[in-house]
Scaffold this motif. Structure first.
Motif, PDB file in Angstrom:
ATOM      1  N   HIS A  17       0.813  -1.211   0.000  1.00  0.00           N
ATOM      2  CA  HIS A  17       0.000   0.000   0.000  1.00  0.00           C
ATOM      3  C   HIS A  17       0.852   1.270   0.000  1.00  0.00           C
ATOM      4  O   HIS A  17       0.668   2.150  -0.839  1.00  0.00           O
ATOM      5  N   CYS A  18       1.823   1.356   0.936  1.00  0.00           N
ATOM      6  CA  CYS A  18       2.586   2.604   1.055  1.00  0.00           C
ATOM      7  C   CYS A  18       4.060   2.456   0.683  1.00  0.00           C
ATOM      8  O   CYS A  18       4.748   3.448   0.495  1.00  0.00           O
ATOM      9  N   GLY A  19       4.575   1.223   0.604  1.00  0.00           N
ATOM     10  CA  GLY A  19       5.958   1.018   0.208  1.00  0.00           C
ATOM     11  C   GLY A  19       6.951   1.015   1.354  1.00  0.00           C
ATOM     12  O   GLY A  19       8.155   0.971   1.130  1.00  0.00           O
ATOM     13  N   ALA A  20       6.474   1.041   2.579  1.00  0.00           N
ATOM     14  CA  ALA A  20       7.368   1.027   3.739  1.00  0.00           C
ATOM     15  C   ALA A  20       7.971  -0.360   3.917  1.00  0.00           C
ATOM     16  O   ALA A  20       7.364  -1.368   3.561  1.00  0.00           O
ATOM     17  N   ALA A  21       9.162  -0.431   4.484  1.00  0.00           N
ATOM     18  CA  ALA A  21       9.824  -1.711   4.712  1.00  0.00           C
ATOM     19  C   ALA A  21       9.108  -2.471   5.824  1.00  0.00           C
ATOM     20  O   ALA A  21       8.741  -1.903   6.848  1.00  0.00           O
ATOM     21  N   VAL A  22       8.880  -3.780   5.596  1.00  0.00           N
ATOM     22  CA  VAL A  22       8.239  -4.633   6.600  1.00  0.00           C
ATOM     23  C   VAL A  22       9.110  -5.860   6.828  1.00  0.00           C
ATOM     24  O   VAL A  22       9.884  -6.257   5.962  1.00  0.00           O
ATOM     25  N   THR A  23       8.976  -6.454   7.986  1.00  0.00           N
ATOM     26  CA  THR A  23       9.710  -7.674   8.310  1.00  0.00           C
ATOM     27  C   THR A  23       8.780  -8.872   8.107  1.00  0.00           C
ATOM     28  O   THR A  23       7.551  -8.706   8.062  1.00  0.00           O
ATOM     29  N   PRO A  24       9.320 -10.078   8.028  1.00  0.00           N
ATOM     30  CA  PRO A  24       8.459 -11.262   7.847  1.00  0.00           C
ATOM     31  C   PRO A  24       7.516 -11.514   9.015  1.00  0.00           C
ATOM     32  O   PRO A  24       6.502 -12.183   8.856  1.00  0.00           O
ATOM     33  N   ARG A  25       7.811 -10.972  10.201  1.00  0.00           N
ATOM     34  CA  ARG A  25       6.949 -11.184  11.369  1.00  0.00           C
ATOM     35  C   ARG A  25       5.817 -10.166  11.469  1.00  0.00           C
ATOM     36  O   ARG A  25       4.897 -10.345  12.263  1.00  0.00           O
ATOM     37  N   ASP A  26       5.869  -9.093  10.711  1.00  0.00           N
ATOM     38  CA  ASP A  26       4.834  -8.053  10.795  1.00  0.00           C
ATOM     39  C   ASP A  26       3.511  -8.561  10.242  1.00  0.00           C
ATOM     40  O   ASP A  26       3.465  -9.171   9.175  1.00  0.00           O
ATOM     41  N   THR A  27       2.436  -8.292  10.978  1.00  0.00           N
ATOM     42  CA  THR A  27       1.101  -8.624  10.468  1.00  0.00           C
ATOM     43  C   THR A  27       0.416  -7.398   9.895  1.00  0.00           C
ATOM     44  O   THR A  27      -0.495  -7.521   9.091  1.00  0.00           O
ATOM     45  N   VAL A  28       0.836  -6.218  10.343  1.00  0.00           N
ATOM     46  CA  VAL A  28       0.343  -4.953   9.791  1.00  0.00           C
ATOM     47  C   VAL A  28       1.539  -4.079   9.455  1.00  0.00           C
ATOM     48  O   VAL A  28       2.618  -4.236  10.015  1.00  0.00           O
ATOM     49  N   CYS A  29       1.344  -3.179   8.540  1.00  0.00           N
ATOM     50  CA  CYS A  29       2.409  -2.256   8.151  1.00  0.00           C
ATOM     51  C   CYS A  29       2.679  -1.288   9.302  1.00  0.00           C
ATOM     52  O   CYS A  29       1.732  -0.730   9.871  1.00  0.00           O
ATOM     53  N   PRO A  30       3.942  -1.079   9.660  1.00  0.00           N
ATOM     54  CA  PRO A  30       4.236  -0.163  10.764  1.00  0.00           C
ATOM     55  C   PRO A  30       3.927   1.298  10.443  1.00  0.00           C
ATOM     56  O   PRO A  30       3.732   2.102  11.350  1.00  0.00           O
ATOM     57  N   GLN A  31       3.811   1.630   9.163  1.00  0.00           N
ATOM     58  CA  GLN A  31       3.576   3.033   8.810  1.00  0.00           C
ATOM     59  C   GLN A  31       2.099   3.327   8.545  1.00  0.00           C
ATOM     60  O   GLN A  31       1.545   4.262   9.081  1.00  0.00           O
ATOM     61  N   CYS A  32       1.445   2.512   7.734  1.00  0.00           N
ATOM     62  CA  CYS A  32       0.058   2.823   7.350  1.00  0.00           C
ATOM     63  C   CYS A  32      -0.973   1.886   7.971  1.00  0.00           C
ATOM     64  O   CYS A  32      -2.172   2.047   7.727  1.00  0.00           O
ATOM     65  N   GLN A  33      -0.538   0.884   8.741  1.00  0.00           N
ATOM     66  CA  GLN A  33      -1.412  -0.061   9.433  1.00  0.00           C
ATOM     67  C   GLN A  33      -2.264  -0.921   8.482  1.00  0.00           C
ATOM     68  O   GLN A  33      -3.350  -1.346   8.823  1.00  0.00           O
ATOM     69  N   THR A  34      -1.764  -1.184   7.281  1.00  0.00           N
ATOM     70  CA  THR A  34      -2.448  -2.061   6.334  1.00  0.00           C
ATOM     71  C   THR A  34      -2.240  -3.507   6.756  1.00  0.00           C
ATOM     72  O   THR A  34      -1.138  -3.906   7.113  1.00  0.00           O
ATOM     73  N   ASP A  35      -3.310  -4.299   6.727  1.00  0.00           N
ATOM     74  CA  ASP A  35      -3.218  -5.705   7.098  1.00  0.00           C
ATOM     75  C   ASP A  35      -2.432  -6.452   6.027  1.00  0.00           C
ATOM     76  O   ASP A  35      -2.823  -6.486   4.860  1.00  0.00           O
ATOM     77  N   LEU A  36      -1.330  -7.078   6.396  1.00  0.00           N
ATOM     78  CA  LEU A  36      -0.454  -7.759   5.443  1.00  0.00           C
ATOM     79  C   LEU A  36      -0.748  -9.249   5.325  1.00  0.00           C
ATOM     80  O   LEU A  36      -0.195  -9.913   4.457  1.00  0.00           O
TER      81      LEU A  36
END
Length: 83
Positions: free
Chosen positions: A11-30
């Protein structure tokens, strides 16, 4: 884009880790992006001519194939031919 290894938020292009369930920047469900897509494979192979064909006729053909109905093919012939 159904991959298990997301490196960036779709959604926003922010870097995410494999453990993230939501984006740390835009809170999109991954989780929906990490789920493998289940595509049902049909037994009928679609080709380009079937894409441009009459959808009603193609649908009725599949319906008759499914129900097992067989209709004799009527061949058109010239009135003066000996067929």
């Amino acid at each position: 884009m159904a991959t298990s290894e997301l490196k960036f938020c779709p959604h926003c292009g922010a870097a995410v880790t494999p453990r993230d369930t939501v984006c740390p920047q835009c809170q999109t469900d991954l989780t929906s992006y990490r789920q493998p897509s289940t595509v049902a494979k049909s037994s009928q192979k679609l080709n380009l001519s079937s894409l441009y064909a009459n959808p009603y006729r193609e649908g009725m053909k599949r319906l008759h194939d499914r129900d097992g109905e067989t209709t004799p093919k009527k061949r058109w012939h010239w009135p003066w031919s000996k067929e």
